[in-house]
Design an enzyme around this catalytic site. Structure first.
Site, PDB file in Angstrom:
ATOM      1  N   ASN A  13       0.852  -1.192   0.000  1.00  0.00           N
ATOM      2  CA  ASN A  13       0.000   0.000   0.000  1.00  0.00           C
ATOM      3  C   ASN A  13       0.892   1.248   0.000  1.00  0.00           C
ATOM      4  O   ASN A  13       1.716   1.429   0.901  1.00  0.00           O
ATOM      5  CB  ASN A  13      -0.890  -0.058   1.255  1.00  0.00           C
ATOM      6  CG  ASN A  13      -1.820   1.134   1.362  1.00  0.00           C
ATOM      7  OD1 ASN A  13      -1.410   2.265   1.117  1.00  0.00           O
ATOM      8  ND2 ASN A  13      -3.048   0.895   1.748  1.00  0.00           N
ATOM      9  N   HIS A  16       0.983   6.172   1.931  1.00  0.00           N
ATOM     10  CA  HIS A  16       1.718   7.109   2.789  1.00  0.00           C
ATOM     11  C   HIS A  16       2.906   7.762   2.101  1.00  0.00           C
ATOM     12  O   HIS A  16       3.487   8.707   2.636  1.00  0.00           O
ATOM     13  CB  HIS A  16       2.047   6.444   4.126  1.00  0.00           C
ATOM     14  CG  HIS A  16       0.777   6.163   4.868  1.00  0.00           C
ATOM     15  ND1 HIS A  16      -0.058   7.169   5.306  1.00  0.00           N
ATOM     16  CD2 HIS A  16       0.144   5.003   5.160  1.00  0.00           C
ATOM     17  CE1 HIS A  16      -1.136   6.639   5.864  1.00  0.00           C
ATOM     18  NE2 HIS A  16      -1.036   5.336   5.781  1.00  0.00           N
ATOM     19  N   ARG A  55      -7.062  12.636   0.804  1.00  0.00           N
ATOM     20  CA  ARG A  55      -5.998  12.882   1.789  1.00  0.00           C
ATOM     21  C   ARG A  55      -4.647  12.322   1.350  1.00  0.00           C
ATOM     22  O   ARG A  55      -3.610  12.855   1.649  1.00  0.00           O
ATOM     23  CB  ARG A  55      -6.422  12.220   3.106  1.00  0.00           C
ATOM     24  CG  ARG A  55      -5.656  12.653   4.306  1.00  0.00           C
ATOM     25  CD  ARG A  55      -6.011  11.787   5.505  1.00  0.00           C
ATOM     26  NE  ARG A  55      -7.455  11.667   5.723  1.00  0.00           N
ATOM     27  CZ  ARG A  55      -7.991  10.772   6.561  1.00  0.00           C
ATOM     28  NH1 ARG A  55      -7.230   9.952   7.243  1.00  0.00           N
ATOM     29  NH2 ARG A  55      -9.295  10.703   6.709  1.00  0.00           N
ATOM     30  N   GLU A  76      -8.718   0.624  -2.960  1.00  0.00           N
ATOM     31  CA  GLU A  76      -9.564   0.676  -1.767  1.00  0.00           C
ATOM     32  C   GLU A  76     -10.432   1.914  -1.864  1.00  0.00           C
ATOM     33  O   GLU A  76      -9.939   3.001  -2.195  1.00  0.00           O
ATOM     34  CB  GLU A  76      -8.707   0.799  -0.506  1.00  0.00           C
ATOM     35  CG  GLU A  76      -7.901  -0.422  -0.200  1.00  0.00           C
ATOM     36  CD  GLU A  76      -6.986  -0.183   0.989  1.00  0.00           C
ATOM     37  OE1 GLU A  76      -6.985   0.934   1.544  1.00  0.00           O
ATOM     38  OE2 GLU A  76      -6.256  -1.102   1.336  1.00  0.00           O
ATOM     39  N   THR A 107     -17.567  -2.161  15.497  1.00  0.00           N
ATOM     40  CA  THR A 107     -16.751  -1.634  16.600  1.00  0.00           C
ATOM     41  C   THR A 107     -15.260  -1.901  16.359  1.00  0.00           C
ATOM     42  O   THR A 107     -14.411  -1.168  16.814  1.00  0.00           O
ATOM     43  CB  THR A 107     -17.161  -2.275  17.944  1.00  0.00           C
ATOM     44  OG1 THR A 107     -17.369  -3.657  17.730  1.00  0.00           O
ATOM     45  CG2 THR A 107     -18.420  -1.651  18.493  1.00  0.00           C
ATOM     46  N   GLU A 157     -11.239  -9.107   3.043  1.00  0.00           N
ATOM     47  CA  GLU A 157      -9.969  -8.758   3.692  1.00  0.00           C
ATOM     48  C   GLU A 157     -10.260  -8.538   5.168  1.00  0.00           C
ATOM     49  O   GLU A 157     -11.091  -7.696   5.522  1.00  0.00           O
ATOM     50  CB  GLU A 157      -9.355  -7.502   3.064  1.00  0.00           C
ATOM     51  CG  GLU A 157      -8.055  -7.126   3.766  1.00  0.00           C
ATOM     52  CD  GLU A 157      -7.230  -6.108   3.015  1.00  0.00           C
ATOM     53  OE1 GLU A 157      -7.245  -6.110   1.773  1.00  0.00           O
ATOM     54  OE2 GLU A 157      -6.555  -5.316   3.700  1.00  0.00           O
ATOM     55  N   HIS A 196      -3.806  -4.215   7.799  1.00  0.00           N
ATOM     56  CA  HIS A 196      -3.888  -3.018   8.647  1.00  0.00           C
ATOM     57  C   HIS A 196      -3.017  -3.183   9.888  1.00  0.00           C
ATOM     58  O   HIS A 196      -3.245  -4.054  10.705  1.00  0.00           O
ATOM     59  CB  HIS A 196      -5.318  -2.648   9.080  1.00  0.00           C
ATOM     60  CG  HIS A 196      -5.362  -1.251   9.647  1.00  0.00           C
ATOM     61  ND1 HIS A 196      -5.659  -0.150   8.867  1.00  0.00           N
ATOM     62  CD2 HIS A 196      -5.055  -0.774  10.867  1.00  0.00           C
ATOM     63  CE1 HIS A 196      -5.571   0.938   9.615  1.00  0.00           C
ATOM     64  NE2 HIS A 196      -5.195   0.584  10.835  1.00  0.00           N
TER      65      HIS A 196
HETATM   66  N1  PXP Z   1      -5.954  -2.963   4.024  1.00  0.00           N
HETATM   67  C1  PXP Z   1      -6.895  -1.992   4.062  1.00  0.00           C
HETATM   68  C2  PXP Z   1      -8.273  -2.332   3.632  1.00  0.00           C
HETATM   69  C3  PXP Z   1      -6.567  -0.686   4.472  1.00  0.00           C
HETATM   70  O1  PXP Z   1      -7.509   0.260   4.486  1.00  0.00           O
HETATM   71  C4  PXP Z   1      -5.227  -0.404   4.804  1.00  0.00           C
HETATM   72  C5  PXP Z   1      -4.821   0.993   5.171  1.00  0.00           C
HETATM   73  O2  PXP Z   1      -5.400   1.369   6.314  1.00  0.00           O
HETATM   74  C6  PXP Z   1      -4.291  -1.433   4.756  1.00  0.00           C
HETATM   75  C7  PXP Z   1      -4.678  -2.700   4.356  1.00  0.00           C
HETATM   76  C8  PXP Z   1      -2.845  -1.208   5.103  1.00  0.00           C
HETATM   77  O3  PXP Z   1      -2.733  -0.847   6.431  1.00  0.00           O
HETATM   78  P1  PXP Z   1      -1.333  -0.305   6.967  1.00  0.00           P
HETATM   79  O4  PXP Z   1      -1.047   0.946   6.200  1.00  0.00           O
HETATM   80  O5  PXP Z   1      -1.604  -0.063   8.420  1.00  0.00           O
HETATM   81  O6  PXP Z   1      -0.323  -1.364   6.717  1.00  0.00           O
END
Ligand code: PXP
Length: 249
Positions: A13, A16, A55, A76, A107, A157, A196
């Site tokens: 991902n 960032h 963002r 996503e 939650t 997921e 995540h």
């Molecule tokens: N999977 C999904 C559906 C996400 O929304 C995110 C980002 O929040 C991630 C994976 C990757 O999470 P992270 O950046 O915390 O590794």
């Protein structure tokens, strides 16, 4: 253990990288360049989250990712009309539907597909009819998995945030929930992904869950890349995933 998914894929991902770029409003660092480097370093796919407030990733980033990367793009997005129009225009390999507003979440933070069923049923069908692989980002919860099966999605997921944030015995409980939900989803014919909050340490036990086919990881990899470079941070993650996946049962 009767089933082990043969290859645990890593989706990187790159949101960032865009967060850092957007802090100054220019074009550097470029998330598409990060995606290309990630693929060169062995990522099986690229994940990007187009948020309603833009963002991190922008519409132009999506256009360029589709044009320039040679691995599947997992887009996503929230289940809104605007995002559906964008998805149908670009037709990425996959769309992962995620919550954007509080009332869409369980939650644990996953998309509440139980209460959102009537909105999601036609929404998922429209994407599926366009040939897009739809995934739902859900908590590892029986009712959520069973409803995902009723929605006919090929992929779920699982939200690993609560597992990553838990300490002490609570962590084992969260891992057990992930294990039960993966086995239930797999039994219902749904491919299981997770993501995540994963890092080199937390990913090991998750990678050991045999039904998981893909992990989507961003924040830790991009943060670590500041110190050791993106290719090295991805190689480290692959090694940690392999430690979990190859661990004797
Ligand atoms: N999977 C999904 C559906 C996400 O929304 C995110 C980002 O929040 C991630 C994976 C990757 O999470 P992270 O950046 O915390 O590794």
């Amino acid at each position: 253990m009767s089933f082990i998914h043969p290859h645990l894929r890593l989706g990187v991902n790159i949101d960032h990288v865009a967060t850092i770029r957007n802090a100054r409003g220019g074009s550097h660092p470029d998330p598409v360049r990060a995606a290309i480097l990630a693929v060169e370093a062995g990522a099986d796919g690229i994940t990007a989250h187009l948020r309603e407030d833009r963002r991190h990733i922008t519409d132009d980033d999506i256009t360029r990712l589709i044009a320039e990367i040679e691995r599947p793009l997992n887009l996503e997005m929230a289940a809104t009309d605007e995002m559906q129009t964008i998805a149908l225009r670009h037709r990425p390999h996959a769309c992962c539907l995620v919550p954007e507003r509080r009332e869409e979440r369980t939650t644990e933070g996953g998309l509440d597909v139980v209460s959102g069923y009537s909105h999601l049923a036609p929404y998922v069908a429209r994407l599926r009819d366009a040939g897009i692989r739809v995934s739902l980002f859900i908590a590892p919860d029986t009712a959520q998995v069973e409803t995902a099966a009723r929605l006919g999605v090929p992929v779920v997921e699982f939200h690993t945030g609560p597992y990553c944030h838990a300490a002490g015995p609570g962590r084992a409980d969260e891992l057990a929930r992930l294990a039960r939900a993966s086995s239930l989803a797999h039994g219902l014919g749904i491919e299981c992904h997770a993501g995540h909050g994963l890092d080199y340490e937390s990913v090991v036990d998750v990678a050991a869950l045999p039904e998981l086919a893909e992990l989507n990881i961003g924040h830790f990899l991009i943060g670590e890349a500041i110190f050791i470079g993106l290719a090295e941070s991805i190689r480290g993650m692959r090694a940690a995933m392999a430690r979990g996946r190859n661990r004797p049962a």
